[in-house]
Design a protein around this motif. Structure first.
Motif, PDB file in Angstrom:
ATOM      1  N   TYR A 173       0.832  -1.209   0.000  1.00 53.02           N
ATOM      2  CA  TYR A 173       0.000   0.000   0.000  1.00 53.02           C
ATOM      3  C   TYR A 173       0.867   1.261   0.000  1.00 53.02           C
ATOM      4  N   ILE A 174       1.891   1.284   0.844  1.00 50.91           N
ATOM      5  CA  ILE A 174       2.714   2.496   0.904  1.00 50.91           C
ATOM      6  C   ILE A 174       3.640   2.610  -0.308  1.00 50.91           C
TER       7      ILE A 174
ATOM      8  N   ASP B  16      -8.840  17.730   6.644  1.00 52.17           N
ATOM      9  CA  ASP B  16      -7.787  16.767   6.340  1.00 52.17           C
ATOM     10  C   ASP B  16      -7.872  16.342   4.875  1.00 52.17           C
ATOM     11  N   SER B  17      -6.725  16.144   4.286  1.00 55.30           N
ATOM     12  CA  SER B  17      -6.684  15.644   2.911  1.00 55.30           C
ATOM     13  C   SER B  17      -6.826  14.128   2.913  1.00 55.30           C
ATOM     14  N   ILE B  18      -7.471  13.595   1.879  1.00 56.65           N
ATOM     15  CA  ILE B  18      -7.585  12.145   1.776  1.00 56.65           C
ATOM     16  C   ILE B  18      -6.276  11.529   1.311  1.00 56.65           C
ATOM     17  N   TYR B  19      -5.366  12.358   0.803  1.00 57.42           N
ATOM     18  CA  TYR B  19      -4.078  11.869   0.326  1.00 57.42           C
ATOM     19  C   TYR B  19      -3.070  11.904   1.472  1.00 57.42           C
ATOM     20  N   THR B  20      -2.381  10.777   1.677  1.00 55.88           N
ATOM     21  CA  THR B  20      -1.344  10.704   2.702  1.00 55.88           C
ATOM     22  C   THR B  20       0.019  10.530   2.035  1.00 55.88           C
ATOM     23  N   TRP B  21       1.043  10.675   2.846  1.00 52.97           N
ATOM     24  CA  TRP B  21       2.410  10.575   2.330  1.00 52.97           C
ATOM     25  C   TRP B  21       2.700   9.118   1.953  1.00 52.97           C
ATOM     26  N   SER B  22       2.983   8.876   0.701  1.00 52.52           N
ATOM     27  CA  SER B  22       3.440   7.566   0.236  1.00 52.52           C
ATOM     28  C   SER B  22       4.948   7.646   0.009  1.00 52.52           C
TER      29      SER B  22
ATOM     30  N   CYS C 194       4.363   6.426  10.491  1.00 51.06           N
ATOM     31  CA  CYS C 194       3.499   7.559  10.853  1.00 51.06           C
ATOM     32  C   CYS C 194       3.280   8.478   9.652  1.00 51.06           C
ATOM     33  N   LEU C 195       4.293   8.547   8.792  1.00 52.55           N
ATOM     34  CA  LEU C 195       4.170   9.390   7.607  1.00 52.55           C
ATOM     35  C   LEU C 195       3.061   8.880   6.682  1.00 52.55           C
ATOM     36  N   THR C 196       2.920   7.561   6.601  1.00 44.16           N
ATOM     37  CA  THR C 196       1.892   7.004   5.722  1.00 44.16           C
ATOM     38  C   THR C 196       0.489   7.233   6.270  1.00 44.16           C
ATOM     39  N   TRP C 197       0.369   7.599   7.564  1.00 44.14           N
ATOM     40  CA  TRP C 197      -0.939   7.946   8.139  1.00 44.14           C
ATOM     41  C   TRP C 197      -1.210   9.444   8.058  1.00 44.14           C
ATOM     42  N   THR C 198      -0.203  10.233   7.691  1.00 38.74           N
ATOM     43  CA  THR C 198      -0.292  11.687   7.781  1.00 38.74           C
ATOM     44  C   THR C 198      -0.840  12.284   6.489  1.00 38.74           C
ATOM     45  N   PRO C 199      -1.935  13.031   6.547  1.00 35.32           N
ATOM     46  CA  PRO C 199      -2.410  13.732   5.346  1.00 35.32           C
ATOM     47  C   PRO C 199      -1.350  14.699   4.833  1.00 35.32           C
ATOM     48  N   VAL C 200      -1.318  14.911   3.529  1.00 33.79           N
ATOM     49  CA  VAL C 200      -0.254  15.703   2.927  1.00 33.79           C
ATOM     50  C   VAL C 200      -0.338  17.183   3.307  1.00 33.79           C
ATOM     51  N   ASN C 201      -1.470  17.627   3.886  1.00 35.30           N
ATOM     52  CA  ASN C 201      -1.567  19.036   4.262  1.00 35.30           C
ATOM     53  C   ASN C 201      -1.255  19.274   5.730  1.00 35.30           C
ATOM     54  N   TYR C 202      -0.825  18.244   6.459  1.00 36.22           N
ATOM     55  CA  TYR C 202      -0.460  18.397   7.871  1.00 36.22           C
ATOM     56  C   TYR C 202       0.922  19.044   7.984  1.00 36.22           C
ATOM     57  N   THR C 203       1.132  19.737   9.096  1.00 31.80           N
ATOM     58  CA  THR C 203       2.439  20.366   9.351  1.00 31.80           C
ATOM     59  C   THR C 203       3.272  19.586  10.357  1.00 31.80           C
ATOM     60  N   ILE C 204       2.668  18.580  11.025  1.00 31.16           N
ATOM     61  CA  ILE C 204       3.410  17.691  11.921  1.00 31.16           C
ATOM     62  C   ILE C 204       2.973  16.265  11.639  1.00 31.16           C
ATOM     63  N   LEU C 205       3.805  15.306  12.036  1.00 32.78           N
ATOM     64  CA  LEU C 205       3.476  13.896  11.837  1.00 32.78           C
ATOM     65  C   LEU C 205       2.238  13.522  12.640  1.00 32.78           C
ATOM     66  N   PHE C 206       1.414  12.692  12.060  1.00 25.30           N
ATOM     67  CA  PHE C 206       0.206  12.233  12.737  1.00 25.30           C
ATOM     68  C   PHE C 206       0.466  10.866  13.378  1.00 25.30           C
ATOM     69  N   GLY C 207       0.066  10.719  14.625  1.00 27.29           N
ATOM     70  CA  GLY C 207       0.107   9.414  15.277  1.00 27.29           C
ATOM     71  C   GLY C 207       1.426   9.033  15.903  1.00 27.29           C
ATOM     72  N   LEU C 208       2.429   9.891  15.868  1.00 21.96           N
ATOM     73  CA  LEU C 208       3.720   9.553  16.463  1.00 21.96           C
ATOM     74  C   LEU C 208       3.624   9.684  17.980  1.00 21.96           C
ATOM     75  N   GLN C 209       3.939   8.612  18.707  1.00 17.72           N
ATOM     76  CA  GLN C 209       3.878   8.605  20.163  1.00 17.72           C
ATOM     77  C   GLN C 209       5.195   8.101  20.731  1.00 17.72           C
ATOM     78  N   GLY C 210       5.550   8.624  21.890  1.00 22.00           N
ATOM     79  CA  GLY C 210       6.823   8.265  22.507  1.00 22.00           C
ATOM     80  C   GLY C 210       6.935   6.799  22.865  1.00 22.00           C
ATOM     81  N   ARG C 211       5.810   6.134  23.158  1.00 22.42           N
ATOM     82  CA  ARG C 211       5.865   4.730  23.559  1.00 22.42           C
ATOM     83  C   ARG C 211       6.374   3.834  22.433  1.00 22.42           C
ATOM     84  N   TYR C 212       6.302   4.296  21.198  1.00 17.60           N
ATOM     85  CA  TYR C 212       6.782   3.479  20.088  1.00 17.60           C
ATOM     86  C   TYR C 212       8.299   3.291  20.127  1.00 17.60           C
ATOM     87  N   PHE C 213       9.011   4.158  20.831  1.00 17.07           N
ATOM     88  CA  PHE C 213      10.474   4.072  20.872  1.00 17.07           C
ATOM     89  C   PHE C 213      10.977   3.213  22.027  1.00 17.07           C
TER      90      PHE C 213
END
Length: 740
Positions: A491-492, A572-578, A672-691
């Motif tokens: 998909y990505i 939100d844009s329907i297009y995300t970063w691929s 997280c980039l693949t979840w982020t609409p292309v018109n966002y100014t910050i990454l969507f869904g990035l959380q510290g627990r993932y690290f």
């Protein structure tokens, strides 16, 4: 004599620590009791009060008819009293009578508590739940101290249908009291629950201190297991049901899996989850509530049992989709056990959480047993509130954390061990790699740590043993990874050449495997030859990168018309970063990443330490920054080596964990980039627990610095400090939610 003196000092220290814990718990108890106890929720029945009526005979009183629905709990009533501009003295008694005139609940208060023209809540001695719809009677009588002590009720001019007010002798008054139903009441359950959590934290902290300091050698694994179990149970009780990160999704997956194991249906044709009758009111398609009333329900129903096993209701939920079922195994077993025992919803939630916690503790304890030089790091990370909060929930990340810790520690243990590789080392390596691969897509690069195992460990073994073991571990991880993640990867990669991408990935793996032999061969060449080979390698890599970009076939970009048409009503844009869109907009990507760091770095740090309890997106709760800074300080110190201690990693081997760390972080950003609409100014869904799964690697590399070393080994005091800070986090978690 010296031994006796030392034991007395240790006992005195444990007593002082125990007293300090009790003082902290006592202080928190007073705060929770003031903020959460005796809170009630009301439903208005009659809000019209234009006259005041008093009983002709105060001791005979008044009768107010009530209408109750089947299954609706009634904790009491709220009435608007009149004391005729004075303080009355005496006793007010209210009895709830059923249709046969038998009392089913009672409430009483002193008349001095009633204020003129002010609502007062009468709490029944026990909540009453009507078995069926019907009419009930609230009989109110007054025992005044003197004849001047009068009490009346504010009422409506006309009786509300079904809610008639009458004198005790049956004389109708054609009125209805200003009445509210008490539909929920916390009582003293929140403060009692806080005391239970406080005692668990005290047990974990003091017990860990005893195991760390008693005896000639510290019992590190036992201390971790005791502290982790006690503090984990505290978090399991402090986190509201379905209140962890995406816990309602993971709960649905575990519940459905348990149903399949029991031979019962899981979902209906419309995707509704089949649940028991006692679970139906609480199972939702969103994060659960978090307030004092939740804690009342949790602790008052903790021992509830006798629930039927039959699945009677199909509830709309959000299922986890194609998540690997292995990650739900501990929670599923907990849910299965709770349903077989007939436990209520609270017991079921707790059983699932505790089984998940047990799996995490077992894997991390295994990791502690496999590492000799990095135990302080694993102790610090393993006791972080961020790890224990996930472990004590339905989150599959608990197993991901345990597997990541166990695999990394096992690889490092093989590095630090002597002698040839034994089957007892090779088999766990392959099993852990096979389990880690399909766990979560972004952590598959951790399997590269197998390259750390030195060639000397294969001396005396067949020549194929080293490549066979390392390739076998990589193949075991990649096989499961591909099965569960191939569709998402496709998909990505929807706008690039898939064959080129997979070819590049295969080439990168082969180059990585050939890196060490090539490095050894390169070092054995003369200096002039090495320089020529290095220059050729740089040119070759540049040409390969250029060819790769051409082979990827970047394709066309989105037109302004497409971007405008793709905007949703919420902006939100329907297009995300691929992948293709990313490669075509590298400057925009850099701007996005910088903006994310500037906007979210403090929050990411809090989430990684566990200072944002529950679902941070929904609750927005934050623990004290003092706890966050304390956790960060002890974690960084735990990674530092004492003066004179040998290096944990040789200089030539540090590149492998560094690349694994950077690769996982890069994949996290890409995901997280693949979840982020292309018109966002910050990454969507990035959380510290993932690290958190790769935090030990970062600390391992950080600890190899030469400019910050410890004067002595501080493993024991730092582990105790981490446990104490984790206990404070658990206590403040409940205090924050209970005050809502």
């Amino acid at each position: 004599m010296a031994v006796l003196h030392g034991n007395i000092k240790k006992l005195a220290g444990l007593a002082a620590l125990f007293l300090a814990c009790l003082l902290v718990v006592g202080w928190g108890y007073t705060q929770v009791r003031a903020a959460a106890d005796d809170r009630a929720e009301y439903r208005i029945v009659n809000d019209e009060y234009s006259q005041v009526l008093a009983p002709e005979d105060p001791e005979a009183g008044l009768d107010q008819t009530l209408q109750l629905k089947a299954g609706e709990p009634l904790y009491g009533v709220r009435l608007l009293f009149a004391t005729y501009e004075r303080v009355a003295q005496g006793q007010l008694t209210a009895q709830l009578l059923d249709g046969a005139g038998q009392p089913v609940a009672t409430a009483a208060c002193s008349l001095t508590e009633l204020l003129d023209n002010t609502f007062y809540g009468l709490v029944f001695d026990q909540p009453y739940t009507a078995p069926e719809d019907g009419a009930y009677t609230l009989h109110m009588s007054v025992a005044p101290l003197t004849e001047e002590d009068r009490v009346g009720l504010h009422c409506s001019q006309r009786a509300v249908e079904g809610f008639a007010l009458a004198q005790a002798d049956g004389q109708a008054l054609d009125a209805t009291a200003a009445l509210q139903y008490m539909t929920d009441y916390t009582g003293h359950w929140p403060s009692k629950g806080f005391l239970l959590i406080g005692l668990l934290c005290t047990l974990g902290i003091v017990g860990a201190a005893a195991l760390l300091w008693w005896g000639k050698t510290p019992h590190l694994r036992a201390a971790f297991c005791l502290a982790g179990a006690a503090l984990g149970i505290a978090f399991a009780l402090a986190t509201p049901p379905l209140g962890g990160p995406d816990e309602y999704v993971h709960f649905a997956g575990s519940y459905a899996a348990a149903s399949r194991l029991m031979g019962q249906p899981d979902y209906d044709d419309e995707g509704g989850l089949w649940v028991r009758d006692c679970d139906e009111p609480y199972v939702t398609a969103e994060t659960g509530p978090a307030d004092a009333f939740v804690y009342h329900r949790v602790f008052s129903t903790l021992t509830e049992h006798g629930c039927a096993r039959d699945l009677l209701h199909a509830v709309e939920v959000r299922s986890p989709g194609s998540m690997v079922q292995l990650l739900y195994l501990p929670q599923t077993l907990g849910v299965l056990l709770a349903r077989l025992l007939g436990l209520g919803f609270t017991g079921l939630i707790l059983a699932g959480r505790l089984c998940n916690l047990a799996a995490y503790l077992a894997l991390t304890a295994f990791a502690l047993g496999r590492t000799r030089r990095g135990r302080s790091i694993l102790l610090a990370v393993g006791l972080l509130p961020g790890c224990l909060q996930q472990a004590a929930s339905f989150s599959p990340d608990a197993l991901v954390l345990g597997l990541a810790f166990a695999f990394a520690a096992h690889c490092l243990g093989m590095v630090w061990a002597d002698g040839p590789v034994r089957p007892a080392e090779a088999v766990p390596l392959l099993v852990l790699a096979a389990a880690l691969g399909p766990a979560k897509a972004v952590y598959v690069l951790l399997v590269g740590l197998v390259l750390l195992v030195p060639a000397r460990r294969f001396a005396g073994l067949p020549r194929w043993a080293e490549p066979g073991l390392k390739l076998g571990a990589a193949a075991a991880a990649l096989a499961g990874w591909g099965v569960y993640n191939l569709e998402y990867v496709r998909y990505i990669l929807r706008d690039v050449n898939e064959i080129a991408v997979f070819g590049l990935a295969a080439a990168a793996i082969l180059l990585l495997l050939a890196a060490r032999p090539a490095w050894n061969w390169w070092k054995s060449r003369p200096a002039r030859t090495r320089r020529a080979l290095a220059a050729g390698a740089v040119l070759l890599l540049a040409a390969a990168a250029f060819a790769a970009l051409k082979a990827l076939h970047l394709g066309g970009d989105l037109t302004p018309e497409q971007l405008a048409e793709g905007m949703q009503p919420n902006g939100d844009s329907i297009y995300t970063w691929s992948v293709g869109y990313t490669l075509r907009h590298l400057p925009a990507l850099a701007k996005l990443l910088v903006g994310t760091l500037c906007a979210k770095l403090p929050q990411l740090l809090q989430e990684m330490m566990g200072a944002c309890p529950g679902e941070p997106i929904v609750y927005g709760a934050e623990l004290s920054w003092a706890i966050t800074i304390g956790l960060l300080f002890t974690t960084l110190l735990a990674a530092c080596r004492p003066v004179g201690a040998p290096a944990r990693l040789e200089r030539g081997t540090r590149l492998v964990p560094a690349l694994a760390l950077l690769g996982v972080c890069g994949l996290l950003v890409l995901a997280c980039l693949t979840w982020t609409p292309v018109n966002y100014t910050i990454l969507f869904g990035l959380q510290g627990r993932y690290f958190l799964p790769v935090l030990p690697l970062a600390l391992l590399l950080w600890g190899e610095n030469r400019w910050l070393c410890l004067g002595r080994d501080l493993t024991r005091p730092l582990a105790l400090a981490q446990a104490a800070l984790c206990g404070l986090a658990a206590l403040q978690t409940m205090a924050l939610f209970a005050a809502r």
